[in-house]
Structures are given as structure tokens and as C-alpha cells.
Write a protein that holds these residues in place. Structure first.
Motif, PDB file in Angstrom:
ATOM      1  N   ASN A  75       4.863  39.124 -24.898  1.00  0.00           N
ATOM      2  CA  ASN A  75       5.439  37.840 -25.371  1.00  0.00           C
ATOM      3  C   ASN A  75       6.526  37.999 -26.481  1.00  0.00           C
ATOM      4  N   THR A  76       7.026  36.752 -26.804  1.00  0.00           N
ATOM      5  CA  THR A  76       7.977  36.805 -27.828  1.00  0.00           C
ATOM      6  C   THR A  76       7.657  35.919 -28.945  1.00  0.00           C
ATOM      7  N   LEU A  77       7.994  36.429 -30.277  1.00  0.00           N
ATOM      8  CA  LEU A  77       7.868  35.762 -31.528  1.00  0.00           C
ATOM      9  C   LEU A  77       9.136  34.997 -31.957  1.00  0.00           C
ATOM     10  N   ARG A  78       8.939  33.845 -31.974  1.00  0.00           N
ATOM     11  CA  ARG A  78      10.438  33.269 -32.438  1.00  0.00           C
ATOM     12  C   ARG A  78      10.203  32.739 -34.011  1.00  0.00           C
ATOM     13  N   ILE A  79      11.395  33.257 -34.640  1.00  0.00           N
ATOM     14  CA  ILE A  79      11.520  33.100 -36.290  1.00  0.00           C
ATOM     15  C   ILE A  79      12.605  32.196 -36.486  1.00  0.00           C
ATOM     16  N   MET A  80      12.287  31.126 -37.221  1.00  0.00           N
ATOM     17  CA  MET A  80      13.263  30.099 -37.529  1.00  0.00           C
ATOM     18  C   MET A  80      13.169  30.082 -39.343  1.00  0.00           C
ATOM     19  N   TYR A  81      14.155  30.016 -39.891  1.00  0.00           N
ATOM     20  CA  TYR A  81      14.304  29.761 -41.243  1.00  0.00           C
ATOM     21  C   TYR A  81      14.542  28.262 -41.583  1.00  0.00           C
TER      22      TYR A  81
END
Length: 215
Positions: A75-81
Motif C-alpha cells: 500500500n502507499t501512504l500519501r502525505i500532503m502539507y
């Protein structure tokens, strides 16, 4: 690569795809891959981001924050600031936390079975664009001074520099990180003097060659 698992699982666990994350300032998002290398264990994965002081940061959106991973899946974690403007002349650092909780099949429990939830923590660097130097050159800019049983390391670069295999006069010191345009002072056990040497960790999580450091 960080590995997490349970004491009852002998074949694999949760593997993070990196030991650090570089988030280009102004980018829409960054990502981190996770994989379950186990052949038979299901994990509940909970992830969040903290500030330097350990408090949970509200300046990031992390998706998915909670999910299950079946054996041999990824799976992939998406990180948004989405927080306030950060300094544009130097890096900022946060920490990504990911906890893996092994599932328990109550029907298969026999005798004493130990299940351990394990938490991995990796650094998340927000890096401004158009910095005046490259991160690979930052360790060469460090200066060191040993005095009064302490070593002080100064970092004039705009990058965080992580020191490993850090020694003074052959005395090993704890792994440390020097802030950009800042300094770090560490006590030397036995008030030893002598040459300062260390390795650093590059953007890919790899230790660099050993280098010496002077004033």
C-alpha cells in the motif's frame, strides 16, 4: 529499511519503503510505500505525523491513516502539507510514525502467545526549492571544536545533517542531528580529546564515507 512485526511471526512483517522522506516544499504531496512481507499475518496499520517535540502535527493530511494489510500485499501512504508557510531558506523536519498491530485469530491461540504492536518512526524533511547548495555537500561544511569535555558541531548549511559512527578520540558518541544554520553540543564521556570523525546519512538512507572534522 525499517521492519516491524510480532513475536509470533517468524516470516516477515511490515516493511517501509524508505528510512526518510524528502518532501519538496510546495509539492502537492509525497508518498511512502509499505509492504507486508509476511506469508500469513494480517496487520492493522495506523500512521500519523509529529512535530519535533513529539506532539501530533495538524499541518499534514495523511491518507490512509488507518488500514489493514494482508500477507504479501503493498500500500502507499500519501502525505500532503496544508499548514502555514515554512522557512524558505532551510529545511524543516517532522516525523512520520507508523504502528503495525498484528491481528489475532482467537481460534488458533494455544497456550502463551505474545503479540507485539511495533511502531516505526522516520524523519520527514520539508525541503525548499532553490537552496544555494546541494544536500550531498552539507557534511563537508561542518566544523567541530572539542573543549571542556564537550564537542560542538556547527552546521552553516541549509540542510539537517545526521551524524552516525560519531567519535571523539575514539570514544563513540550517540547518533545525533545538527540543525541547518545551527549547532549541536555533545558531552564526551571521560572528557576525552582527540580527532572528531563521523559518517552521515544521505537522502537515500545510506551511510556516507567516514570523514574527520576540525575547527
Amino acid at each position: 529499511m525499517a521492519m516491524v512485526g510480532s513475536a509470533s511471526a517468524s516470516n516477515g512483517g511490515i516493511a517501509l519503503g524508505a528510512t526518510r522522506i524528502i518532501y519538496p516544499q510546495g509539492a502537492k504531496e509525497a508518498s511512502l510505500s509499505l509492504s507486508n512481507t509476511s506469508t500469513g499475518n494480517v496487520y492493522l496499520i495506523q500512521s500519523w505525523i509529529t512535530n519535533v517535540d513529539g506532539s501530533k502535527s495538524a499541518d499534514f493530511v495523511l491518507t490512509p491513516p488507518l488500514f489493514t494489510m494482508k500477507p504479501k500485499k503493498e500500500n502507499t501512504l500519501r502525505i500532503m502539507y496544508n499548514g502555514p508557510a515554512l522557512p524558505s531558506d532551510r529545511e524543516s523536519v517532522f516525523y512520520l510514525n507508523s504502528k503495525a498491530i498484528p491481528s489475532v485469530d482467537k481460534n488458533s491461540l494455544k497456550g502463551n502467545t505474545l503479540q507485539i504492536a511495533t511502531q516505526s518512526v522516520i524523519k520527514l524533511f520539508v525541503r525548499p526549492k532553490h537552496l544555494p547548495s546541494n544536500s550531498i555537500d552539507a557534511p563537508k561544511q561542518l566544523t567541530c571544536r572539542v573543549e571542556g569535555g564537550r564537542v560542538t558541531v556547527k552546521n552553516p548549511s541549509p540542510y539537517f545533517v545526521t551524524l552516525v559512527q560519531f567519535t571523539v578520540g575514539g570514544q563513540k558518541l550517540p547518533n545525533s542531528m545538527v540543525s541547518p544554520m545551527g549547532s549541536l553540543t555533545v558531552d564526551v564521556p571521560g572528557h576525552k580529546n582527540g580527532a572528531v570523525s563521523f559518517q552521515t546519512v544521505n537522502d537515500y538512507g545510506v551511510n556516507t564515507a567516514t570523514q574527520s572534522c576540525g575547527a
